[in-house]
Design an enzyme around this catalytic site. Structure first.
Site, PDB file in Angstrom:
ATOM      1  N   HIS A 115     -10.138  -5.021  10.919  1.00  0.00           N
ATOM      2  CA  HIS A 115     -10.824  -4.963   9.624  1.00  0.00           C
ATOM      3  C   HIS A 115     -12.168  -4.250   9.675  1.00  0.00           C
ATOM      4  O   HIS A 115     -12.939  -4.331   8.728  1.00  0.00           O
ATOM      5  CB  HIS A 115     -11.071  -6.377   9.092  1.00  0.00           C
ATOM      6  CG  HIS A 115      -9.920  -6.955   8.347  1.00  0.00           C
ATOM      7  ND1 HIS A 115      -8.772  -7.365   8.952  1.00  0.00           N
ATOM      8  CD2 HIS A 115      -9.742  -7.204   7.022  1.00  0.00           C
ATOM      9  CE1 HIS A 115      -7.942  -7.858   8.042  1.00  0.00           C
ATOM     10  NE2 HIS A 115      -8.502  -7.766   6.871  1.00  0.00           N
TER      11      HIS A 115
ATOM     12  N   GLU B 218       0.809  -1.224   0.000  1.00  0.00           N
ATOM     13  CA  GLU B 218       0.000   0.000   0.000  1.00  0.00           C
ATOM     14  C   GLU B 218       0.837   1.266   0.000  1.00  0.00           C
ATOM     15  O   GLU B 218       0.525   2.225  -0.704  1.00  0.00           O
ATOM     16  CB  GLU B 218      -0.963   0.004   1.192  1.00  0.00           C
ATOM     17  CG  GLU B 218      -2.169  -0.923   1.042  1.00  0.00           C
ATOM     18  CD  GLU B 218      -1.876  -2.370   1.410  1.00  0.00           C
ATOM     19  OE1 GLU B 218      -0.741  -2.661   1.833  1.00  0.00           O
ATOM     20  OE2 GLU B 218      -2.792  -3.213   1.269  1.00  0.00           O
TER      21      GLU B 218
HETATM   22  C1  LIG Z   1      -2.318  -4.495   4.373  1.00  0.00           C
HETATM   23  C2  LIG Z   1      -3.355  -5.361   3.794  1.00  0.00           C
HETATM   24  N1  LIG Z   1      -3.688  -5.209   2.498  1.00  0.00           N
HETATM   25  C3  LIG Z   1      -4.640  -5.974   1.950  1.00  0.00           C
HETATM   26  C4  LIG Z   1      -5.285  -6.927   2.691  1.00  0.00           C
HETATM   27  C5  LIG Z   1      -6.359  -7.792   2.053  1.00  0.00           C
HETATM   28  N2  LIG Z   1      -5.821  -9.134   1.879  1.00  0.00           N
HETATM   29  C6  LIG Z   1      -6.066 -10.074   2.796  1.00  0.00           C
HETATM   30  S1  LIG Z   1      -5.275 -11.474   2.450  1.00  0.00           S
HETATM   31  C7  LIG Z   1      -4.630 -10.875   1.032  1.00  0.00           C
HETATM   32  C8  LIG Z   1      -3.757 -11.748   0.197  1.00  0.00           C
HETATM   33  C9  LIG Z   1      -2.521 -12.167   0.917  1.00  0.00           C
HETATM   34  O1  LIG Z   1      -1.832 -13.151   0.233  1.00  0.00           O
HETATM   35  P1  LIG Z   1      -0.627 -13.950   0.843  1.00  0.00           P
HETATM   36  O2  LIG Z   1       0.256 -13.030   1.603  1.00  0.00           O
HETATM   37  O3  LIG Z   1      -0.014 -14.724  -0.245  1.00  0.00           O
HETATM   38  O4  LIG Z   1      -1.286 -14.923   1.930  1.00  0.00           O
HETATM   39  P2  LIG Z   1      -2.300 -16.131   1.709  1.00  0.00           P
HETATM   40  O5  LIG Z   1      -3.664 -15.573   1.832  1.00  0.00           O
HETATM   41  O6  LIG Z   1      -2.027 -16.735   0.393  1.00  0.00           O
HETATM   42  O7  LIG Z   1      -2.060 -17.072   2.835  1.00  0.00           O
HETATM   43  C10 LIG Z   1      -5.040  -9.556   0.848  1.00  0.00           C
HETATM   44  C11 LIG Z   1      -4.683  -8.728  -0.304  1.00  0.00           C
HETATM   45  C12 LIG Z   1      -4.944  -7.035   4.054  1.00  0.00           C
HETATM   46  N3  LIG Z   1      -5.556  -7.898   4.868  1.00  0.00           N
HETATM   47  N4  LIG Z   1      -3.969  -6.262   4.578  1.00  0.00           N
END
Ligand SMILES: Cc1ncc(C[n+]2csc(CCOP(=O)(O)OP(=O)(O)O)c2C)c(N)n1
Ligand SMILES: [Mg+2]
Lengths: 324, 326
Positions: free
Chosen positions: B129, B60
């Site tokens: 959240h 971000e």
């Molecule tokens: C700072 C932030 N940006 C966006 C999100 C929304 N979000 C939640 S999970 C996710 C994907 C994360 O992917 P990864 O790090 O690969 O973890 P996985 O879900 O695959 O375990 C996003 C974009 C968030 N929770 N926090």
């Protein structure tokens, strides 16, 4: 040398058992979500069990710590938290580990050194580094496992932390649970490199690629990294390749990937792989496996019953747990 | 007039502005191939391609700052934050760069940029959240803060925000993306900085913005059944605030209840209460009331999370309180 050399049967069976419990727990959670017993974001761990189980098996949770993101039910169970209090937290009940205030993304057990359960992508990375700072400061000989996703590694939080850990000799192990997707985004669409081990070099630490579908390989990699962290205070970065069988969260139909790809990973399922290794080594029988699975199902059922029967938290408790 | 869902009204606004001005581009997590986490940007990648629609890594601070730079250099970015909770990672770029560049450059630079995404309590999401962060942004000179409550205003205000030469914080809500309302087919704009009186009444003024407006409508109906005629004001824009519309109403009704999902301390709601108390002092028949979120982080448990937020019952009770008909 055989893959299982040096392992005791009990240790291997315990890993198999833990993975089965997590798998059956997640299936129960999915069911309960369908029945609206659980709400909001609920990120399941199916397929990734080998990562946390292999990792925690290499730790001494009396002095070591673990932090992870929101896909945390498996980590909670692996650190020894009772599946009952984990399920009760999913149900928002008073008996949940966070008294119904955290829900799926926020499993905590301070005594078990499970410091969450973080909903902000990358948010736990500096915090885990800080726990490792305490370990350096107090010379506890402990290490901190910091789990995060392939999506999280692009946050500044990771890069700032990795440099701090390196210049200050902090015993933290950064574990990328590389399940190939951050939500609907494949790694290669948002990453300059496909293998993250190369990032370690820029912070003068060891980087390793690990097959996360193989719990033994994870165990050995963490053991090695933990030894270096304990003895020399050196951090490490592990790119652990794994796969999540379900959508990102309950609302994601996962249309961004193919059935074939999913099937390919299911062929290397971490539970099946360890089962086969153990059958081959004649450490278990089919019957023993059935028993373990039955036991895992019973544990998941009991967790759900416990959660279901537990009371709602008193409304007034919302004013509690804000200041120490 | 056709009925449109909020998410589609927002998409139309972006679509129209993108075809009107090729300096307008959209970036954020999952906005392209996935069509947006909440499907607000559906179809935009197909229609405009890259670099008009850019899927970003989860970074971000980086992509927000990049958009600020692009804006200073002449483009008109629309930044989607998956939710405003994650805007906190980009706070520095918004507060120290987007909001300040015009001033620090002595008026040489301008930063035409829109930051949009859902803000405020959702459901079953616990403390990280489910937060209302408007007061944080409303505190900052140099930013505009817009918070529509229905599809018509959302579309008109988003178009105005994209055309505005200043950074605009555009606040949506996860809970109302599916809410439908009439949106005309012909082009229109809703100006930034104008509140609207959405219900006329003589006995008490109810003031809010964004998602709680749904509660205000219900509260006004319940009050009417009990003989209290509420005037209802939708602020629509938080900064710059349309003080005149507020004062005109309060001078007529002599009573005011401000409803805000923010926490009470130093909030949009408490600021509006202070403004009314100060500027309508001679007209007030009762202290101004504030119905806001309780001063606690959001709990996961559903009963608790409902208890901490404003509700129709709390608004009705406050309105009856200031009317001394409790
Ligand atoms: C700072 C932030 N940006 C966006 C999100 C929304 N979000 C939640 S999970 C996710 C994907 C994360 O992917 P990864 O790090 O690969 O973890 P996985 O879900 O695959 O375990 C996003 C974009 C968030 N929770 N926090
Ligand atoms: Mg991932």
């Amino acid at each position: 040398m055989g893959k299982l050399d040096g392992y005791k049967k009990d240790q291997l069976v315990a890993m198999l058992r833990d993975m089965l419990i997590i798998r059956r727990f997640e299936e129960k959670a999915a069911q309960a979500y369908g029945l609206k017993k659980i709400g909001g974001f609920c990120h399941l761990y199916n397929g990734q069990e080998g990562v946390v189980v292999g990792a925690v098996a290499a730790l001494d949770m009396k002095k070591d710590y673990l932090l992870t993101a929101y896909r945390d039910h498996g980590h909670a169970i692996a650190t020894g938290m009772d599946p009952k209090v984990v399920m009760a937290e999913l149900f928002g009940k008073e008996t949940g580990c966070s008294r119904g205030k955290g829900g799926s993304m926020h499993m905590f057990d301070v005594e078990k050194h499970m410091f969450g359960g973080n909903g902000i992508v990358g948010g736990q990375i500096p915090v885990a580094t800080g726990v490792a700072f305490m370990q350096m400061y107090k010379k506890t000989g402990g290490v901190t496992l910091c789990f995060f996703g392939d999506g999280a590694i692009h946050q500044g939080a990771f890069h700032e932390s990795a440099n701090l850990a390196s210049i200050w000799n902090l015993p933290v192990i950064y574990i990328v649970e590389n399940n190939h997707f951050g939500m609907g985004t494949a790694v290669k669409r948002v990453s300059a490199v496909e293998d993250f081990d190369v990032k370690a070099k820029g912070y003068n630490m060891t980087g390793t690629t690990v097959n996360g579908m193989d719990v033994i390989e994870v165990h050995q990699a963490i053991q090695k990294a933990a030894e270096t962290a304990r003895k020399e205070g050196r951090p490490a970065l592990l790119d652990v390749k794994t796969y999540r069988y379900k959508g990102h969260s309950m609302s994601d139909p996962a249309k961004y990937r193919t059935k074939e790809e999913l099937e390919e990973f299911k062929q290397q399922d971490p539970i099946l792989m360890l089962k086969q290794d153990l059958l081959k080594a004649e450490m278990i029988t089919e019957k023993k496996f059935e028993e373990l699975d039955k036991e895992a199902k019973a544990i998941a059922n009991q967790a759900e019953e416990f959660a279901e029967e537990s009371p709602e938290p008193p409304l007034e408790s919302r004013f509690e747990d804000i200041y120490a | 007039m056709p009925e449109l869902a909020m998410r589609d009204a927002l998409r139309q606004a972006m679509d129209e502005e993108m075809s009107r001005d090729d300096a307008v581009f959209v970036l954020g997590e999952e906005v392209g191939e996935y069509n947006g986490a909440y499907k607000v940007t559906r179809g935009l990648l197909d229609k405009y391609g890259m670099p008009r629609v850019m899927d970003t890594p989860i970074a971000e601070l980086g992509f927000t700052g990049l958009a600020v730079g692009a804006a200073l250099a002449g483009l008109r970015p629309v930044v989607e934050w998956m939710t405003y909770n994650f805007s906190l990672l980009a706070l520095d770029q918004v507060v120290n760069n987007a909001a300040k560049m015009r001033h620090m450059s002595g008026g040489q630079l301008k930063c035409p940029i829109v930051f949009r995404g859902p803000n405020g309590p959702a459901e079953f999401l616990s403390s990280q959240h489910s937060q209302a962060l408007q007061s944080l942004y409303a505190h900052i000179p140099g930013l505009k803060v817009v918070a529509p409550s229905n599809p018509y205003d959302a579309k008109g205000l988003l178009k105005s925000s994209i055309r505005d030469d200043n950074p605009v914080m555009f606040l949506e809500s996860e809970m109302t993306y599916g809410m439908t309302g009439e949106v005309p087919e012909e082009e229109y704009l809703v100006p930034i900085g104008e509140a609207s009186v959405v219900r006329e009444g003589s006995d008490v003024t109810l003031i809010s913005y964004s998602k709680p407006m749904l509660m205000l409508h219900k509260a006004a109906e319940q009050l009417a059944e009990q003989g209290i005629e509420a005037e209802v004001i939708d602020l629509r824009t938080i900064r710059p605030l349309d003080e005149e519309t507020i004062y005109n109403s309060v001078k007529k009704t002599n009573r005011a209840v401000v409803v805000d999902e923010s926490w009470p301390f130093a909030s949009v709601g408490s600021h509006v209460c202070w403004l009314i108390s100060r500027n309508c002092f001679d007209y007030l028949d009762a202290p101004v009331e504030l119905v806001c979120s309780e001063d606690v982080p959001m709990p996961y448990n559903h009963n608790m999370e409902l208890a901490v937020q404003p509700s129709v019952e709390k608004i009705v009770k406050a309105a009856k309180g200031v009317s001394y008909t409790d």
